[in-house]
Scaffold this motif. Structure first.
Motif, PDB file in Angstrom:
ATOM      1  N   ASP A   1      15.302   8.359  20.933  1.00 33.36           N
ATOM      2  CA  ASP A   1      16.390   7.388  20.870  1.00 33.36           C
ATOM      3  C   ASP A   1      17.736   8.112  20.856  1.00 33.36           C
ATOM      4  OD1 ASP A   1      17.037   4.588  20.780  1.00 33.36           O
ATOM      5  OD2 ASP A   1      17.690   4.867  18.708  1.00 33.36           O
ATOM      6  N   ALA A   2      17.821   9.213  20.111  1.00 35.21           N
ATOM      7  CA  ALA A   2      19.053  10.005  20.076  1.00 35.21           C
ATOM      8  C   ALA A   2      19.348  10.605  21.450  1.00 35.21           C
ATOM      9  CB  ALA A   2      18.936  11.108  19.025  1.00 35.21           C
ATOM     10  N   HIS A   3      18.298  10.990  22.173  1.00 36.16           N
ATOM     11  CA  HIS A   3      18.472  11.521  23.530  1.00 36.16           C
ATOM     12  C   HIS A   3      19.045  10.442  24.451  1.00 36.16           C
ATOM     13  CE1 HIS A   3      18.015  13.469  27.283  1.00 36.16           C
ATOM     14  NE2 HIS A   3      16.787  13.100  27.554  1.00 36.16           N
ATOM     15  N   MET A   4      18.570   9.212  24.303  1.00 32.12           N
ATOM     16  CA  MET A   4      19.119   8.123  25.107  1.00 32.12           C
ATOM     17  C   MET A   4      20.586   7.873  24.753  1.00 32.12           C
ATOM     18  SD  MET A   4      16.729   7.189  27.206  1.00 32.12           S
ATOM     19  CE  MET A   4      16.133   8.896  27.225  1.00 32.12           C
ATOM     20  N   ASP A   5      20.922   7.974  23.449  1.00 36.33           N
ATOM     21  CA  ASP A   5      22.319   7.842  23.030  1.00 36.33           C
ATOM     22  C   ASP A   5      23.172   8.929  23.682  1.00 36.33           C
ATOM     23  OD1 ASP A   5      21.930   5.624  21.404  1.00 36.33           O
ATOM     24  OD2 ASP A   5      21.687   6.807  19.565  1.00 36.33           O
ATOM     25  N   GLN A   6      22.644  10.157  23.643  1.00 41.39           N
ATOM     26  CA  GLN A   6      23.379  11.277  24.244  1.00 41.39           C
ATOM     27  C   GLN A   6      23.603  11.051  25.727  1.00 41.39           C
ATOM     28  OE1 GLN A   6      20.859  13.888  25.942  1.00 41.39           O
ATOM     29  NE2 GLN A   6      22.626  14.157  27.271  1.00 41.39           N
TER      30      GLN A   6
ATOM     31  N   ARG B   1      14.875  19.025  20.792  1.00 42.38           N
ATOM     32  CA  ARG B   1      14.699  18.226  19.574  1.00 42.38           C
ATOM     33  C   ARG B   1      13.515  17.264  19.716  1.00 42.38           C
ATOM     34  NH1 ARG B   1      20.832  16.507  17.580  1.00 42.38           N
ATOM     35  NH2 ARG B   1      21.797  18.552  17.896  1.00 42.38           N
ATOM     36  N   VAL B   2      13.391  16.674  20.899  1.00 40.91           N
ATOM     37  CA  VAL B   2      12.252  15.784  21.135  1.00 40.91           C
ATOM     38  C   VAL B   2      10.947  16.550  21.003  1.00 40.91           C
ATOM     39  CG1 VAL B   2      11.058  14.409  22.890  1.00 40.91           C
ATOM     40  CG2 VAL B   2      13.522  14.118  22.548  1.00 40.91           C
ATOM     41  N   LEU B   3      10.887  17.723  21.612  1.00 38.66           N
ATOM     42  CA  LEU B   3       9.670  18.529  21.531  1.00 38.66           C
ATOM     43  C   LEU B   3       9.364  18.917  20.085  1.00 38.66           C
ATOM     44  CD1 LEU B   3       7.311  20.103  22.674  1.00 38.66           C
ATOM     45  CD2 LEU B   3       8.904  21.948  23.288  1.00 38.66           C
ATOM     46  N   ALA B   4      10.381  19.303  19.335  1.00 40.65           N
ATOM     47  CA  ALA B   4      10.168  19.675  17.932  1.00 40.65           C
ATOM     48  C   ALA B   4       9.612  18.494  17.140  1.00 40.65           C
ATOM     49  CB  ALA B   4      11.477  20.159  17.315  1.00 40.65           C
ATOM     50  N   ALA B   5      10.119  17.299  17.426  1.00 39.02           N
ATOM     51  CA  ALA B   5       9.627  16.108  16.733  1.00 39.02           C
ATOM     52  C   ALA B   5       8.189  15.805  17.121  1.00 39.02           C
ATOM     53  CB  ALA B   5      10.528  14.918  17.041  1.00 39.02           C
ATOM     54  N   LEU B   6       7.864  15.987  18.389  1.00 45.19           N
ATOM     55  CA  LEU B   6       6.486  15.759  18.838  1.00 45.19           C
ATOM     56  C   LEU B   6       5.530  16.733  18.161  1.00 45.19           C
ATOM     57  CD1 LEU B   6       7.072  15.156  22.663  1.00 45.19           C
ATOM     58  CD2 LEU B   6       6.202  13.480  21.014  1.00 45.19           C
ATOM     59  N   ARG B   7       5.964  17.946  17.943  1.00 47.89           N
ATOM     60  CA  ARG B   7       5.091  18.946  17.310  1.00 47.89           C
ATOM     61  C   ARG B   7       4.751  18.562  15.864  1.00 47.89           C
ATOM     62  NH1 ARG B   7       4.097  23.325  20.266  1.00 47.89           N
ATOM     63  NH2 ARG B   7       5.582  24.041  21.858  1.00 47.89           N
ATOM     64  N   THR B   8       5.609  17.779  15.230  1.00 49.34           N
ATOM     65  CA  THR B   8       5.315  17.368  13.856  1.00 49.34           C
ATOM     66  C   THR B   8       4.202  16.325  13.807  1.00 49.34           C
ATOM     67  OG1 THR B   8       6.893  15.506  13.765  1.00 49.34           O
ATOM     68  CG2 THR B   8       7.748  17.717  13.260  1.00 49.34           C
ATOM     69  N   GLY B   9       3.968  15.641  14.924  1.00 51.30           N
ATOM     70  CA  GLY B   9       2.976  14.571  14.931  1.00 51.30           C
ATOM     71  C   GLY B   9       3.457  13.303  14.252  1.00 51.30           C
ATOM     72  N   ASP B  10       4.741  13.233  13.930  1.00 47.08           N
ATOM     73  CA  ASP B  10       5.317  12.083  13.221  1.00 47.08           C
ATOM     74  C   ASP B  10       5.894  11.106  14.241  1.00 47.08           C
ATOM     75  OD1 ASP B  10       6.832  10.256  11.798  1.00 47.08           O
ATOM     76  OD2 ASP B  10       7.721  11.749  10.467  1.00 47.08           O
ATOM     77  N   PRO B  11       5.289   9.935  14.429  1.00 49.78           N
ATOM     78  CA  PRO B  11       5.775   8.976  15.422  1.00 49.78           C
ATOM     79  C   PRO B  11       7.219   8.535  15.185  1.00 49.78           C
ATOM     80  CG  PRO B  11       3.578   8.364  14.688  1.00 49.78           C
ATOM     81  CD  PRO B  11       4.047   9.458  13.780  1.00 49.78           C
ATOM     82  N   GLU B  12       7.602   8.358  13.918  1.00 49.25           N
ATOM     83  CA  GLU B  12       8.967   7.908  13.636  1.00 49.25           C
ATOM     84  C   GLU B  12       9.983   8.986  13.993  1.00 49.25           C
ATOM     85  OE1 GLU B  12       9.396   6.439   9.674  1.00 49.25           O
ATOM     86  OE2 GLU B  12       7.954   4.804   9.965  1.00 49.25           O
ATOM     87  N   ALA B  13       9.650  10.236  13.705  1.00 49.23           N
ATOM     88  CA  ALA B  13      10.553  11.332  14.049  1.00 49.23           C
ATOM     89  C   ALA B  13      10.681  11.470  15.566  1.00 49.23           C
ATOM     90  CB  ALA B  13      10.050  12.637  13.440  1.00 49.23           C
TER      91      ALA B  13
END
Length: 233
Positions: A217-222, A199-211
């Motif tokens: 942050d969700a990974h840290m929660d997990q 999920r982190v990698l997918a978000a990085l591919r979008t180039g969206d800093p907030e995503a």
């Protein structure tokens, strides 16, 4: 036995005495000759061991006066701080959660920067680490899983493009690696971690800093939830 091993053992022995309270803040260590006799090592080994602890501000050397134990709040060696926290009543679980808090402070922001700055090579390497983690989950290869897990996070820090990040994060690496082995022994934690890395990698591919920030942050929660649910350190 190699001298470096003796030095490491002597560091551990001295640190054990300090975190157990046999040597408290402000206490003066015995002289090097006395300490060498007490510990059954050479004077040179004692000198190198005390220098190692002084480098982490566990000890302070006052020339002409002796070597003294510093209060824990002055220590900068994370391994020593972690041990002192456990010995002082903060259990291993609480110590691990404190480490997650530090990781969250650093890595969530780094992930946002990486979303803006990651190159195609960075993203390709992150993909390779995810694939290697997936293979490690299939093969129940704990060592490979942890190695690629650590490398995935290190690559994000590099992709963030801030030269100070590595210097800030590097002291955490040894402590975090040991903690990763302990938590990743649980198969379900490996599966959860792999899902969140993807999920982190997918978000990085979008180039969206907030995503990207939200994904990390969700990974840290997990990680925090899995620690509380599945692990007793």
């Amino acid at each position: 036995m190699p001298r470096s091993s003796l030095v490491d053992e002597t560091v551990t022995t001295l640190l054990d005495r300090i975190v157990s309270g046999r040597l408290g803040p402000g206490d003066r260590l015995p002289g090097q000759d006395e300490l060498a006799t007490l510990l059954g090592v050479s004077r040179l080994t004692v000198r190198e061991a005390t220098a190692t602890l002084a480098a982490g501000h566990v000890l302070r050397v006052e020339h002409g006066n002796g070597t003294f134990v510093n209060p824990v709040d002055r220590w900068t060696d994370l391994d020593a701080v972690s041990r002192a926290a456990r010995a002082g009543g903060q259990g291993s679980d609480a110590t691990a959660q404190s480490l997650i808090e530090i990781r969250r402070m650093i890595e969530v922001g780094a992930c946002a920067l990486a979303a803006r700055r990651a190159t195609e090579r960075d993203l390709d390497l992150l993909q390779q680490h995810c694939e290697a983690m997936a293979e490690a989950v299939t093969q129940s290869d704990l060592e490979s899983f942890v190695r690629h897990d650590m490398a995935f996070h290190a690559r994000i820090l590099e992709a963030a493009g801030n030269p100070f990040l590595g210097a800030v994060y590097d002291p955490l690496r040894r402590v975090l690696e040991r903690a990763r082995y302990q938590t990743s022994e649980v198969p379900v934690i490996r599966e959860h971690a792999l899902d969140h890395h993807r999920r982190v990698l997918a978000a990085l591919r979008t180039g969206d800093p907030e995503a990207a920030q939200a994904a990390m942050d969700a990974h840290m929660d997990q990680t925090s939830d899995d620690l509380a649910t599945h692990v007793r350190l």
